[in-house]
Write an enzyme that holds these catalytic residues in place. Sequence first.
Site, mmCIF file in Angstrom:
data_model
loop_
_atom_site.group_PDB
_atom_site.id
_atom_site.type_symbol
_atom_site.label_atom_id
_atom_site.label_comp_id
_atom_site.label_asym_id
_atom_site.label_seq_id
_atom_site.Cartn_x
_atom_site.Cartn_y
_atom_site.Cartn_z
ATOM 1 N N GLU A 230 95.629 -13.515 -12.575
ATOM 2 C CA GLU A 230 96.801 -13.904 -11.738
ATOM 3 C C GLU A 230 97.711 -12.806 -11.382
ATOM 4 O O GLU A 230 98.071 -11.897 -12.095
ATOM 5 C CB GLU A 230 97.279 -15.056 -12.187
ATOM 6 C CG GLU A 230 97.558 -15.080 -13.703
ATOM 7 C CD GLU A 230 98.571 -13.999 -14.440
ATOM 8 O OE1 GLU A 230 99.482 -13.547 -13.694
ATOM 9 O OE2 GLU A 230 98.166 -13.341 -15.283
ATOM 10 N N GLU B 270 97.239 -10.201 -15.186
ATOM 11 C CA GLU B 270 96.282 -9.614 -14.232
ATOM 12 C C GLU B 270 94.771 -9.601 -14.270
ATOM 13 O O GLU B 270 94.084 -9.449 -13.622
ATOM 14 C CB GLU B 270 96.537 -8.290 -13.883
ATOM 15 C CG GLU B 270 98.019 -7.518 -13.714
ATOM 16 C CD GLU B 270 98.216 -6.116 -13.642
ATOM 17 O OE1 GLU B 270 97.089 -5.283 -13.956
ATOM 18 O OE2 GLU B 270 99.337 -5.777 -13.516
#
Length: 348
Positions: free
Chosen positions: A163, A306
């Site tokens: 994300e 991430e």
Amino acid sequence: MGLNLKAMKEAKLRLDRLIKPVGSLGTLEEIAIKFAGITGRVNNKINKKGIIIFSSDNGVCEEGVASAPQTVTAMQTINFLRGITGIGVLARVNNCDLKVIDIGIKEDINYPGLIIKKIRKGTSNMAKGEAMTRDEAERAISIGIDMVRKCKEEGYDIIGTGEMGIGNTTSSSSVLIALTGSSIDEAVGRGAGLHDDEFSHKKKVINRILEVNNPKSEDPLDILHKVGGFDIAGMVGLYLGAKEYKMPIVIDGFISAVAALLAYRIDNEVRDYMFPSHISSELGYNLTMKELGLNPILNLSMRLGEGSGCPFAMHIIENSLAIINEMGTFEEGNVDIKNYEHYWREEA
């Protein structure tokens, strides 16, 4: 329909017959058994790995809860595709494909490879009202489910979650508190690195978020649409899709773990398809794992997000599958089994 218990039993029997003390490869054996349950096969191989990153902005940034400007969401989304971020490097080194999705970035950006699935330009400021409508939450979940379907069709054997969204630890902590009834001090961390006064302010804002929205603890969708984010909702869809399409899925850090917990509260069986990658240093992560009843594979003192923990975990999972596929049994190694009977008795 849950895991294939017959395949898991057969995998356990093979592992117990390999040239080693029973259970001596610990978590590697547990991974291989679980993988067999997901696929229905004892012997598995990962030929294609993918990490799906949902990027979205959060309206609550208006409250000054983040240490970085909101424009960083769009910048980093492009940098994922340029391959110069943490996950960009780690994915490349570990032969993982990245699928980067704009599910709610405030800016309109175009870059080769970016998948546009924008619900709208960021969530609303949830310190003043609902982050999104229930319909928007359901649409975001559907996007995640559909991404798993596409990955299955494209031949991926495993996927990871990632994300990007400035302010998304505020939404994640709000979701965690609403789901578990935990305290602010148990569930709220410093995110990307808030100073003491900023951290205190963030906790006050989260208190206000929960008071204003009063999310229903027994209704995961109510929690998601009131105090969640589009990136979180997309990842909820990934976990639900993993069960639907029988796809092993790797959890990254705190934010993707909270999304996993939401998915678990929607459908308990999704946990059977999850592999937590690493212990995040973000406060609230261990509580989330306890609620899920899962044990992370690694502890690297990471808190980047991430999807950065996924490539490492996928490498460990590949090693686990190589053990069950390629290691010899006592019979194949011409080892007299009678000399090892006590190992078998310990596991009986």
